[in-house]
Design a protein around this motif. Structure first.
Motif, short mmCIF file in Angstrom:
data_model
loop_
_atom_site.label_atom_id
_atom_site.label_comp_id
_atom_site.label_asym_id
_atom_site.label_seq_id
_atom_site.Cartn_x
_atom_site.Cartn_y
_atom_site.Cartn_z
N GLY A 356 31.68 -89.08 -15.04
CA GLY A 356 32.94 -88.35 -15.11
C GLY A 356 33.79 -88.63 -13.89
N THR A 358 37.14 -86.92 -11.71
CA THR A 358 37.91 -85.69 -11.55
C THR A 358 38.71 -85.71 -10.26
OG1 THR A 358 37.73 -83.27 -11.33
CG2 THR A 358 35.92 -84.56 -10.47
N ARG A 363 40.08 -76.58 -12.23
CA ARG A 363 39.68 -76.62 -13.63
C ARG A 363 38.95 -77.92 -13.95
NH1 ARG A 363 43.77 -76.02 -18.86
NH2 ARG A 363 42.16 -76.31 -20.48
N GLN A 364 39.49 -79.03 -13.46
CA GLN A 364 38.84 -80.32 -13.69
C GLN A 364 37.46 -80.37 -13.04
OE1 GLN A 364 41.13 -83.78 -12.73
NE2 GLN A 364 42.95 -83.10 -13.85
N ARG A 366 35.42 -77.84 -12.47
CA ARG A 366 34.46 -77.04 -13.24
C ARG A 366 33.93 -77.82 -14.42
NH1 ARG A 366 38.04 -72.65 -12.24
NH2 ARG A 366 38.97 -72.93 -14.31
N GLN A 367 34.83 -78.53 -15.11
CA GLN A 367 34.41 -79.31 -16.27
C GLN A 367 33.51 -80.48 -15.87
OE1 GLN A 367 38.18 -80.39 -18.02
NE2 GLN A 367 38.33 -78.50 -19.22
N ALA A 368 33.91 -81.19 -14.81
CA ALA A 368 33.16 -82.39 -14.40
C ALA A 368 31.79 -82.04 -13.82
CB ALA A 368 33.98 -83.18 -13.38
N ASP A 370 30.00 -79.23 -14.53
CA ASP A 370 29.31 -78.24 -15.36
C ASP A 370 27.82 -78.57 -15.45
OD1 ASP A 370 28.96 -76.05 -17.09
OD2 ASP A 370 29.16 -77.36 -18.85
#
Length: 425
Positions: A356, A358, A363-364, A366-368, A370
């Motif tokens: 990933g 980021t 927000r990015q 948190r997603q990357a 996770d």
């Protein structure tokens, strides 16, 4: 009394003497602890014994061939610290064999005019019919006279002389080796070529007159572009080859091959990293103005593999050639990180699969990140240190994830979240 202040006497270390027996019996023990027990061994010259134990322990990893030979005597610590390792000395021997076309037979004449411990001399001398070791420190000459026969160099000539003074006495040489001292009179490190002892530049014309080839060992901290420029200004066209030698991910030395060659043949630049050689020429791509092909924002965001060149290429700055020879693009001109769409066969460095990409947007992130609680973190051209970034990301150290933080060509801070299953060359 410090070990290096003890008058050196090989007889004190002869087989069967109390000091030699003590050294052989305690070479695996902690030297600091032994030094405090001198009163228990009145017949042992403890400072000399400690210097030999410390020397042998250092040589086990740096000079294992020497450490394996019974009776080798080690000089004061600084000489052992500054000498080449077995691995880098053998690299010079392979280079010398090619330069002199010696093959496996001994011929010609060789001199090392800054002999030191003798690690490089011992590797190079077997290639020549006559080998001359020159050293201005008496204690090192004494060690050399003792050690060389044990290393199979019974015919080596040991000259106790200053390098500059010895030049007038040397015969015509096929190879002359010089490793100028890189410490000043106060023991501080020096890095500029003009600050080394002896100063190579005023000696250069004489060196080139004495030998067909001159091999110079210099600090890896030197700017090799500037060093080559200084040499070429002194004797035009004298630089034949430049070798940046790295071992275990660390640049160990800068080697230059000089000769009185003529013509317009470009000089060779070789980046040697462990068993891998990356060769190019000096004067075209390797000019400081050369720039690599840079990835655009989309390519950076969609990269499948992250590539980091090895230490020798990092030092060389040959990033434009890297992009020409391999299907990679630089993240930015100064990032020293490269991106690829797939795994790059034989890439000279490390590679990681990208899981990933980021920015530092919360927000990015948190997603990357996770599900990720641990990671190894590295930074290149990034405003935070690895530890500062680790605290910001709230991650523990270790695990199978590798996070590399850098800055894109558009000056955007970016993080690559990578798997650990990469490769290294």
């Amino acid at each position: 009394m410090h070990p290096q202040d003890i008058p050196f006497d090989p007889d004190r270390l002869a087989p069967g003497t109390p000091t030699r027996t003590f050294v052989d019996s305690h070479r695996h023990d902690d030297a600091t602890t032994l030094a405090l027990q001198g009163g228990k061994y009145p017949d042992v010259c403890m400072p000399l014994a400690i210097s030999q134990i410390e020397g042998w322990q250092k040589a086990r990893t740096k000079l294992p061939r020497w450490a394996a030979i019974e009776g080798i005597i080690f000089p004061p610590h600084l000489a052992l610290e500054q000498c080449s390792s077995d691995v880098t000395a053998q690299y010079k021997a392979r280079l010398a064999r090619r330069l002199t076309d010696n093959g496996e037979s001994c011929q010609g004449c060789f001199a090392d005019i800054t002999g030191g411990l003798g690690a490089d001399f011992a590797a190079l001398a077997p290639l020549f019919a006559r080998a001359i070791y020159v050293e201005r420190q008496q204690v090192l000459c004494q060690c050399a006279r003792h050690n060389f026969p044990l290393l199979g160099l019974g015919g080596a000539e040991v000259w106790h002389a200053d390098a500059v003074e010895a030049l007038d006495r040397l015969p015509a040489l096929d190879l002359l080796f010089i490793d100028p001292a890189r410490r000043d009179s106060h023991g501080a490190r020096t890095y500029a070529i003009t600050d080394c002892t002896p100063d190579l530049l005023p000696l250069l014309p004489t060196l080139l007159q004495r030998a067909s080839h001159v091999m110079v060992k210099l600090s890896p901290m030197l700017d090799w572009h500037h060093t080559v420029e200084c040499l070429q200004q002194t004797v035009e066209g004298c630089v034949e080859e430049v070798h940046i030698v790295a071992m275990g991910g660390e640049c160990k030395e800068l080697l230059l091959v000089l000769s009185q060659r003529h013509g317009d043949t470009p000089a060779i630049l070789c980046c040697h990293n462990d068993a891998h050689d990356f060769r190019t020429t000096i004067g075209s791509e390797t000019a400081q103005t050369a720039t690599p092909t840079v990835a655009d924002a989309t390519e950076a965001a969609q990269a499948a593999w992250l590539c980091e060149p090895n230490a020798a290429i990092m030092k060389s700055g040959c990033f434009a050639t890297l992009c020409q020879r391999y299907p990679v693009k630089a993240l930015a001109a100064n990032s020293h990180l490269f991106l690829a769409h797939e795994h790059v066969d034989a890439f000279p460095g490390r590679q990681w699969p990208v899981l990933g990409v980021t920015t530092l947007n919360k927000r990015q992130l948190r997603q990357a990140l996770d599900g990720i609680t641990r990671a190894t973190i590295a930074v290149r051209n990034f405003p935070l240190s690895p530890e500062q970034l680790r605290r910001r990301l709230k991650l523990s150290d270790g695990g199978d994830i590798h996070i590399v933080a850098s800055t894109t060509a558009r000056r955007e801070h970016i993080l690559f979240v990578c798997g650990a299953k990469g490769s290294a060359t």
